[in-house]
Design a protein around this motif. Structure first.
Motif, PDB file in Angstrom:
ATOM      1  N   THR A 144       0.859  -1.183   0.000  1.00  0.00           N
ATOM      2  CA  THR A 144       0.000   0.000   0.000  1.00  0.00           C
ATOM      3  C   THR A 144       0.891   1.227   0.000  1.00  0.00           C
ATOM      4  N   VAL A 145       0.614   2.126  -0.926  1.00  0.00           N
ATOM      5  CA  VAL A 145       1.355   3.390  -0.990  1.00  0.00           C
ATOM      6  C   VAL A 145       0.452   4.456  -0.387  1.00  0.00           C
ATOM      7  N   LEU A 146       0.831   4.902   0.814  1.00  0.00           N
ATOM      8  CA  LEU A 146       0.010   5.888   1.514  1.00  0.00           C
ATOM      9  C   LEU A 146       0.464   7.305   1.253  1.00  0.00           C
ATOM     10  N   ASP A 147       1.698   7.476   0.858  1.00  0.00           N
ATOM     11  CA  ASP A 147       2.225   8.824   0.666  1.00  0.00           C
ATOM     12  C   ASP A 147       3.048   8.931  -0.605  1.00  0.00           C
ATOM     13  N   VAL A 148       2.741   9.928  -1.396  1.00  0.00           N
ATOM     14  CA  VAL A 148       3.577  10.340  -2.517  1.00  0.00           C
ATOM     15  C   VAL A 148       3.735  11.844  -2.366  1.00  0.00           C
ATOM     16  N   HIS A 184       3.939   0.477   2.328  1.00  0.00           N
ATOM     17  CA  HIS A 184       3.761  -0.408   3.480  1.00  0.00           C
ATOM     18  C   HIS A 184       3.422  -1.804   2.993  1.00  0.00           C
ATOM     19  N   SER A 185       4.026  -2.801   3.638  1.00  0.00           N
ATOM     20  CA  SER A 185       3.691  -4.187   3.327  1.00  0.00           C
ATOM     21  C   SER A 185       2.543  -4.611   4.240  1.00  0.00           C
ATOM     22  N   LYS A 212       8.700   1.397   4.041  1.00  0.00           N
ATOM     23  CA  LYS A 212       9.962   1.783   3.427  1.00  0.00           C
ATOM     24  C   LYS A 212       9.719   3.033   2.594  1.00  0.00           C
ATOM     25  N   THR A 213      10.721   3.884   2.553  1.00  0.00           N
ATOM     26  CA  THR A 213      10.643   5.139   1.805  1.00  0.00           C
ATOM     27  C   THR A 213      11.682   5.111   0.701  1.00  0.00           C
ATOM     28  N   GLU A 214      11.295   5.604  -0.469  1.00  0.00           N
ATOM     29  CA  GLU A 214      12.220   5.663  -1.608  1.00  0.00           C
ATOM     30  C   GLU A 214      12.000   6.978  -2.343  1.00  0.00           C
ATOM     31  N   VAL A 215      13.071   7.506  -2.910  1.00  0.00           N
ATOM     32  CA  VAL A 215      12.989   8.731  -3.716  1.00  0.00           C
ATOM     33  C   VAL A 215      13.074   8.315  -5.182  1.00  0.00           C
ATOM     34  N   TRP A 237      12.298  -5.076  -2.986  1.00  0.00           N
ATOM     35  CA  TRP A 237      12.190  -4.986  -1.531  1.00  0.00           C
ATOM     36  C   TRP A 237      11.660  -6.305  -0.972  1.00  0.00           C
ATOM     37  N   HIS A 238      10.607  -6.843  -1.593  1.00  0.00           N
ATOM     38  CA  HIS A 238      10.016  -8.094  -1.117  1.00  0.00           C
ATOM     39  C   HIS A 238      11.029  -9.234  -1.221  1.00  0.00           C
TER      40      HIS A 238
END
Length: 158
Positions: free
Chosen positions: A76-80, A93-94, A100-103, A120-121
């Motif tokens: 789930t991607v809660l923030d962009v 989020h898994s 985890k955060t990525e740019v 990541w998985h």
């Protein structure tokens, strides 16, 4: 012909696409599965799916976005967040509760995001990505940018 039977056949041998009924050789899901199994199966796809060298099918086949009905981890991607520099900060989020955060660069695609999540998985080549409020992209959406999908606003360039 039963679509599920044909899907299973092309999963075993992509070239089985050459023996399918015309309507199934025009079905994106069937052709995608065939091409994922054997890239040369594209030759048996309906003409409209071979347009532009079959770019859409080939991109989708190479994507890490999971197909509907397949078994794959869900993220789930809660923030962009779009930074002033134009880069994107994505927080995923898994289901296990890890985050985890990525740019990413401003023009990063959903395929780029799915590739990062699959890496990541570590145990799955494909993943499902859910954006609350925006839904889950299908494999056909792989070339859309993260900004396009989420509606995040890029900073204005002076």
């Amino acid at each position: 012909a039963d679509c599920e039977v044909v899907l299973e056949a092309v999963r075993q041998s992509g070239r089985a696409l050459q023996y399918t009924a015309a309507e199934l050789s025009a079905d994106r899901e069937v052709v995608l599965e065939a091409v994922r199994q054997d890239g040369s199966a594209m030759a048996y796809a309906a003409l409209e799916l071979r347009a532009n060298g079959g770019r859409v099918i080939r991109e989708a086949a190479a994507s890490h976005l999971a197909l509907a009905g397949s078994r794959a981890p869900v993220f789930t991607v809660l923030d962009v967040v779009v930074q002033e520099s134009g880069t994107l900060v994505v927080v995923a989020h898994s289901l296990a509760g890890d985050s985890k955060t990525e740019v990413f660069p401003a023009q990063a695609t959903l395929a780029d995001l799915a590739g990062w999540l699959a890496e990541w998985h570590g145990r799955s080549r494909t993943v499902f990505v859910d954006f609350p409020g925006h839904g889950a992209p299908a494999r056909w959406d792989c070339s859309k940018t993260i900004v396009e999908w989420t509606g995040a606003a890029l900073p204005l360039v002076p």
